[in-house]
Write a protein that holds these residues in place. Structure first.
Motif, short mmCIF file in Angstrom:
data_model
loop_
_atom_site.label_atom_id
_atom_site.label_comp_id
_atom_site.label_asym_id
_atom_site.label_seq_id
_atom_site.Cartn_x
_atom_site.Cartn_y
_atom_site.Cartn_z
N MET A 34 0.83 -1.20 0.00
CA MET A 34 0.00 0.00 0.00
C MET A 34 0.87 1.25 0.00
O MET A 34 0.56 2.22 -0.70
N ALA A 35 1.94 1.23 0.76
CA ALA A 35 2.83 2.40 0.83
C ALA A 35 3.43 2.71 -0.55
O ALA A 35 3.69 3.87 -0.86
N GLY A 36 3.63 1.69 -1.38
CA GLY A 36 4.21 1.90 -2.70
C GLY A 36 3.20 1.95 -3.83
O GLY A 36 3.57 2.11 -4.99
N ALA A 37 1.91 1.83 -3.53
CA ALA A 37 0.88 1.78 -4.56
C ALA A 37 0.60 3.16 -5.15
O ALA A 37 0.56 4.16 -4.43
N LEU A 38 0.39 3.20 -6.44
CA LEU A 38 0.04 4.44 -7.12
C LEU A 38 -1.38 4.87 -6.73
O LEU A 38 -2.28 4.03 -6.66
N SER A 39 -1.57 6.13 -6.50
CA SER A 39 -2.88 6.66 -6.16
C SER A 39 -3.82 6.48 -7.35
O SER A 39 -3.45 6.74 -8.50
N GLY A 40 -5.04 6.01 -7.08
CA GLY A 40 -6.02 5.83 -8.13
C GLY A 40 -6.00 4.45 -8.77
O GLY A 40 -6.71 4.22 -9.75
N TYR A 41 -5.24 3.52 -8.23
CA TYR A 41 -5.10 2.19 -8.81
C TYR A 41 -5.55 1.10 -7.85
O TYR A 41 -5.47 1.25 -6.64
N MET A 42 -6.00 -0.01 -8.43
CA MET A 42 -6.22 -1.24 -7.69
C MET A 42 -5.13 -2.21 -8.12
O MET A 42 -4.58 -2.10 -9.21
N TYR A 43 -4.79 -3.14 -7.24
CA TYR A 43 -3.73 -4.11 -7.50
C TYR A 43 -4.23 -5.51 -7.17
O TYR A 43 -5.08 -5.69 -6.29
N HIS A 56 -2.01 -4.16 -12.06
CA HIS A 56 -2.71 -3.04 -11.43
C HIS A 56 -3.42 -2.26 -12.51
O HIS A 56 -3.04 -2.32 -13.69
N ALA A 57 -4.48 -1.55 -12.12
CA ALA A 57 -5.29 -0.84 -13.11
C ALA A 57 -5.95 0.38 -12.50
O ALA A 57 -6.36 0.36 -11.35
N SER A 58 -6.07 1.42 -13.32
CA SER A 58 -6.83 2.60 -12.91
C SER A 58 -8.24 2.56 -13.51
O SER A 58 -9.10 3.33 -13.11
N GLY A 59 -8.46 1.65 -14.43
CA GLY A 59 -9.77 1.50 -15.06
C GLY A 59 -10.31 0.10 -14.85
O GLY A 59 -9.73 -0.71 -14.13
N ASN A 60 -11.43 -0.18 -15.50
CA ASN A 60 -12.05 -1.50 -15.41
C ASN A 60 -11.34 -2.48 -16.34
O ASN A 60 -10.76 -2.08 -17.34
N ASP A 61 -11.44 -3.75 -16.03
CA ASP A 61 -10.96 -4.82 -16.92
C ASP A 61 -11.99 -5.94 -16.84
O ASP A 61 -12.06 -6.66 -15.84
N HIS A 134 -12.81 -7.13 -12.97
CA HIS A 134 -13.07 -6.13 -11.92
C HIS A 134 -13.64 -4.87 -12.55
O HIS A 134 -13.47 -4.62 -13.75
N ALA A 135 -14.32 -4.07 -11.72
CA ALA A 135 -14.83 -2.77 -12.15
C ALA A 135 -14.90 -1.85 -10.93
O ALA A 135 -15.19 -2.30 -9.82
N TRP A 136 -14.62 -0.59 -11.14
CA TRP A 136 -14.79 0.41 -10.09
C TRP A 136 -16.28 0.56 -9.85
O TRP A 136 -17.08 0.52 -10.79
N SER A 137 -16.67 0.72 -8.60
CA SER A 137 -18.08 0.64 -8.26
C SER A 137 -18.43 1.58 -7.11
O SER A 137 -17.59 1.87 -6.25
N ALA A 138 -19.67 2.00 -7.07
CA ALA A 138 -20.18 2.75 -5.92
C ALA A 138 -20.43 1.76 -4.78
O ALA A 138 -20.78 0.60 -5.02
N ALA A 139 -20.26 2.19 -3.57
CA ALA A 139 -20.48 1.33 -2.41
C ALA A 139 -21.90 0.77 -2.39
O ALA A 139 -22.13 -0.37 -1.96
N SER A 140 -22.86 1.54 -2.87
CA SER A 140 -24.25 1.09 -2.87
C SER A 140 -24.49 -0.11 -3.79
O SER A 140 -25.50 -0.80 -3.66
N SER A 141 -23.57 -0.38 -4.71
CA SER A 141 -23.70 -1.53 -5.62
C SER A 141 -23.07 -2.79 -5.05
O SER A 141 -23.14 -3.85 -5.67
N CYS A 142 -22.47 -2.68 -3.89
CA CYS A 142 -21.77 -3.81 -3.29
C CYS A 142 -22.60 -4.44 -2.17
O CYS A 142 -23.08 -3.74 -1.28
N SER A 143 -22.75 -5.75 -2.23
CA SER A 143 -23.48 -6.43 -1.16
C SER A 143 -22.59 -7.39 -0.38
O SER A 143 -23.02 -7.93 0.64
N ARG A 144 -21.37 -7.62 -0.83
CA ARG A 144 -20.41 -8.47 -0.11
C ARG A 144 -19.07 -7.75 -0.12
O ARG A 144 -18.63 -7.23 -1.13
N TRP A 145 -18.41 -7.73 1.05
CA TRP A 145 -17.15 -6.99 1.20
C TRP A 145 -16.01 -7.93 1.58
O TRP A 145 -16.19 -8.82 2.42
#
Length: 147
Positions: A34-43, A56-61, A134-145
């Motif tokens: 996390m300390a080395g992760a680029l801002s705006g990306y998931m890994y 890692h990605a800043s967009g959906n795949d 994966h896709a970036w999502s609003a919290a309201s679209s998530c039912s399992r964390w």
């Protein structure tokens, strides 16, 4: 005399090893990643504790197996830990391609899930080694964390 010198040398080397921690030891979580992760990306990582970077990605795949975007063909169904350093959204990870199958989300505030063996998709399938998109999502679209 030689034997005494050898014993003293051995003791000195052994005590030095006890005082200096091994530099190759891995953190027991994903804090270093996390300390080395680029801002705006998931890994995503092949191993637990965010080891073995898959991609890692800043967009959906929508298909980690097609080699068209951030994740490449061999990355599908291999993730054992995930990290979210996104700026505005949560990340939804899917068991199938194109956002199909069950999902599990990772919040920005949680940051990472260091061992997906502890998590399952909304369908009950283990999330470990079964993420295909994966896709970036609003919290309201998530039912399992992820935890």
């Amino acid at each position: 005399m030689r034997k005494s010198f050898a014993v003293l040398t051995t003791l000195a080397v052994a005590s030095l090893g006890a005082l200096v921690p091994a530099t190759s030891a891995q953190a027991a979580d994903c804090s270093d990643a996390m300390a080395g992760a680029l801002s705006g990306y998931m890994y995503a990582y092949d191993s637990t504790n965010c080891n073995g970077h898959l991609g890692h990605a800043s967009g959906n795949d929508s298909n980690w197996g097609d080699s068209a975007l951030s994740f490449q063909g061999g990355d599908t169904n291999k993730a054992s830990s995930i990290l979210n350093n996104g700026n505005n959204s949560e990340v939804a990870f899917y068991n199938g391609t194109g956002g199909s199958g069950g999902h599990i989300c990772l919040s920005r505030s949680e940051g990472w899930a260091s061992n997906l063996s502890d998590d399952s998709f909304t369908t009950g399938v283990s999330a470990n080694n079964t993420i295909s998109s994966h896709a970036w999502s609003a919290a309201s679209s998530c039912s399992r964390w992820a935890v």
